[in-house]
Motif scaffolding. Structure first.
Motif, PDB file in Angstrom:
ATOM      1  N   SER A 150      -8.902   2.273   1.077  1.00  0.00           N
ATOM      2  CA  SER A 150      -9.271   3.414   1.913  1.00  0.00           C
ATOM      3  C   SER A 150      -9.978   2.894   3.152  1.00  0.00           C
ATOM      4  CB  SER A 150     -10.202   4.382   1.165  1.00  0.00           C
ATOM      5  OG  SER A 150     -11.491   3.821   0.997  1.00  0.00           O
ATOM      6  N   LYS A 151      -9.991   3.705   4.191  1.00  0.00           N
ATOM      7  CA  LYS A 151     -10.719   3.332   5.407  1.00  0.00           C
ATOM      8  C   LYS A 151     -12.207   3.195   5.096  1.00  0.00           C
ATOM      9  CE  LYS A 151     -11.673   4.818  10.159  1.00  0.00           C
ATOM     10  NZ  LYS A 151     -11.396   5.854  11.207  1.00  0.00           N
ATOM     11  N   ARG A 152     -12.732   4.125   4.318  1.00  0.00           N
ATOM     12  CA  ARG A 152     -14.149   4.065   3.952  1.00  0.00           C
ATOM     13  C   ARG A 152     -14.458   2.775   3.203  1.00  0.00           C
ATOM     14  NH1 ARG A 152     -17.000   8.579  -0.003  1.00  0.00           N
ATOM     15  NH2 ARG A 152     -18.950   7.474  -0.403  1.00  0.00           N
ATOM     16  N   PHE A 207      -5.913   1.392   9.978  1.00  0.00           N
ATOM     17  CA  PHE A 207      -6.752   2.375   9.287  1.00  0.00           C
ATOM     18  C   PHE A 207      -7.201   3.494  10.225  1.00  0.00           C
ATOM     19  CE2 PHE A 207      -7.724  -0.624   5.682  1.00  0.00           C
ATOM     20  CZ  PHE A 207      -7.388   0.259   4.658  1.00  0.00           C
ATOM     21  N   ALA A 210      -3.693   5.813   9.889  1.00  0.00           N
ATOM     22  CA  ALA A 210      -2.996   6.231   8.666  1.00  0.00           C
ATOM     23  C   ALA A 210      -3.668   5.649   7.435  1.00  0.00           C
ATOM     24  CB  ALA A 210      -1.533   5.785   8.717  1.00  0.00           C
ATOM     25  N   GLU A 211      -3.472   6.312   6.296  1.00  0.00           N
ATOM     26  CA  GLU A 211      -3.958   5.813   5.013  1.00  0.00           C
ATOM     27  C   GLU A 211      -3.091   4.659   4.535  1.00  0.00           C
ATOM     28  OE1 GLU A 211      -5.851   9.236   2.375  1.00  0.00           O
ATOM     29  OE2 GLU A 211      -3.733   9.599   2.771  1.00  0.00           O
ATOM     30  N   PHE A 213      -1.498   3.035   1.386  1.00  0.00           N
ATOM     31  CA  PHE A 213      -1.129   3.370   0.013  1.00  0.00           C
ATOM     32  C   PHE A 213      -1.009   2.099  -0.813  1.00  0.00           C
ATOM     33  CE2 PHE A 213      -0.143   7.189   2.204  1.00  0.00           C
ATOM     34  CZ  PHE A 213      -0.097   8.216   1.266  1.00  0.00           C
ATOM     35  N   SER A 277     -14.171  12.034  -6.872  1.00  0.00           N
ATOM     36  CA  SER A 277     -13.537  12.271  -5.579  1.00  0.00           C
ATOM     37  C   SER A 277     -13.734  13.710  -5.121  1.00  0.00           C
ATOM     38  CB  SER A 277     -12.044  11.953  -5.657  1.00  0.00           C
ATOM     39  OG  SER A 277     -11.395  12.268  -4.463  1.00  0.00           O
ATOM     40  N   ASP A 283     -14.431   8.169  -2.696  1.00  0.00           N
ATOM     41  CA  ASP A 283     -13.247   8.620  -1.973  1.00  0.00           C
ATOM     42  C   ASP A 283     -12.008   8.502  -2.854  1.00  0.00           C
ATOM     43  OD1 ASP A 283     -13.701   5.855  -1.873  1.00  0.00           O
ATOM     44  OD2 ASP A 283     -12.399   5.602  -0.140  1.00  0.00           O
ATOM     45  N   ARG A 285      -8.233   7.759  -3.539  1.00  0.00           N
ATOM     46  CA  ARG A 285      -7.406   6.746  -2.892  1.00  0.00           C
ATOM     47  C   ARG A 285      -5.923   7.023  -3.124  1.00  0.00           C
ATOM     48  NH1 ARG A 285     -11.174   1.419  -2.680  1.00  0.00           N
ATOM     49  NH2 ARG A 285     -12.962   2.604  -1.932  1.00  0.00           N
ATOM     50  N   PRO A 286      -5.117   6.841  -2.078  1.00  0.00           N
ATOM     51  CA  PRO A 286      -3.693   7.142  -2.208  1.00  0.00           C
ATOM     52  C   PRO A 286      -2.917   6.001  -2.853  1.00  0.00           C
ATOM     53  CG  PRO A 286      -4.171   6.472   0.049  1.00  0.00           C
ATOM     54  CD  PRO A 286      -5.488   6.461  -0.696  1.00  0.00           C
ATOM     55  N   ARG A 301      -3.325  10.532  -6.155  1.00  0.00           N
ATOM     56  CA  ARG A 301      -4.647  10.106  -5.707  1.00  0.00           C
ATOM     57  C   ARG A 301      -5.513   9.806  -6.922  1.00  0.00           C
ATOM     58  NH1 ARG A 301      -5.654  10.332  -0.397  1.00  0.00           N
ATOM     59  NH2 ARG A 301      -4.004  11.306   0.817  1.00  0.00           N
TER      60      ARG A 301
END
Length: 302
Positions: A150-152, A207, A210-211, A213, A277, A283, A285-286, A301
């Motif tokens: 994830s970006k986070r 990031f 887009a996410e 995956f 989540s 968070d 996550r995808p 997710r």
């Protein structure tokens, strides 16, 4: 939440995958890399080799496999990322990746990647959650497990391995694939002023758009050997990656927080992770995973 994919795409409808291999004096390993691409049996490959002016037998090997390449260039360049930029500028595929001249893909990798992008149009970039490593002779020596991206998490240092804090694992470059549309939105090039951490810098920009995956199958193998660039210039990599991390807004984690986050993600049941989540304590996550019943790739997710 689970979103099912569409019916599996016929081979003729799979996307063209553009692959760049940068190399310089890699006669020892290049043929294994080439064969790992040829052995994919994927119908739509555009493979470009950019050589930096090798003085060993590298180009003899390349010429022996010339019919399998869309383009071969051998000339002086300004480093690996300049070579990769040069290679991608000569490609047209809607899906992109690069594989270095000493790494390998596992059988079936491109077929899985092509189907994921064909069946899941909302997915813009993917990477394995099971990065693997091989030794100089090609023997498998390591497979790690990463509990999603994830970006986070990226900005919390989760994917900055060996930075002096606990991390969950790096984003394996040879196992990362993306759409050309994402590449364009992120600037259509790697930062060729960098020498070692150009992939890390590219991920930081991706990031922003887009996410990422995670895919729960292994794709590629990073070859561990004494002469590789990462081993000989690891201090330079850390210096560059730290600067990229700071520029992206990353903050080094507290050790206890990093360890707790990794423990929860690896030990907690999925229903607990979903609840965490939903409360935003963690968070979601995808992931892209394979649905055995429907025989197609799906999104969930965790």
């Amino acid at each position: 939440m689970v979103v099912t994919g569409i019916v599996r795409s016929p081979m003729a409808e799979l996307p063209l995958i553009s692959i760049v291999t940068p190399c310089l004096n890699q006669e020892r390993f290049l043929e294994r890399t080439i064969l790992s691409v040829q052995g994919q049996r994927y119908p739509h490959i555009e493979h470009v080799l950019i050589d930096g002016g090798s003085t060993d037998g590298t180009m003899s090997i390349a010429r022996r496999h010339e019919r399998h390449f869309a383009t071969i260039v051998s000339e002086r360049d300004h480093g690996m990322y300049d070579a990769i930029n040069k290679g991608f500028s000569r490609t047209t595929g809607s899906v992109m990746a690069w594989i270095n001249a000493d790494d390998e893909w596992l059988p079936g990798t491109l077929l899985a990647v092509g189907r994921i992008f064909a069946e899941l149009p909302e997915v813009e970039w993917i990477s394995t959650s099971l990065p693997a490593a091989i030794d100089e002779d090609g023997a498998m020596i390591k497979v790690n497990r990463i509990e999603g991206f994830s970006k986070r998490g990226f900005l919390s240092g989760e994917n900055f391995a060996a930075a002096g804090w606990t991390s969950s694992g790096y984003i394996q470059q040879e196992s990362t694939f993306w759409r050309r549309s994402l590449w364009a939105r992120a600037g259509s090039r790697l930062d060729d002023t960098l020498k070692s951490a150009g992939d890390f810098e590219l991920w930081s920009r991706f990031f922003g758009h887009a996410e990422l995956f995670a895919v729960d199958v292994p794709f590629g193998c990073y070859r561990r050997h004494a002469s590789q660039k990462t081993s000989s210039a690891f201090g330079q990599y850390l210096e560059e990656a730290r600067a990229v991390f700071a520029k992206a807004g990353g903050k080094p984690p507290r050790e206890w927080q990093a360890k707790l986050r990794i423990f929860v993600r690896t030990a907690a049941p999925r229903r607990v992770l979903r609840w965490l989540s939903s409360t935003r304590l963690m968070d979601g996550r995808p992931w892209v995973t394979y649905d055995w019943g429907r025989q197609t790739w799906t999104i969930e997710r965790r």
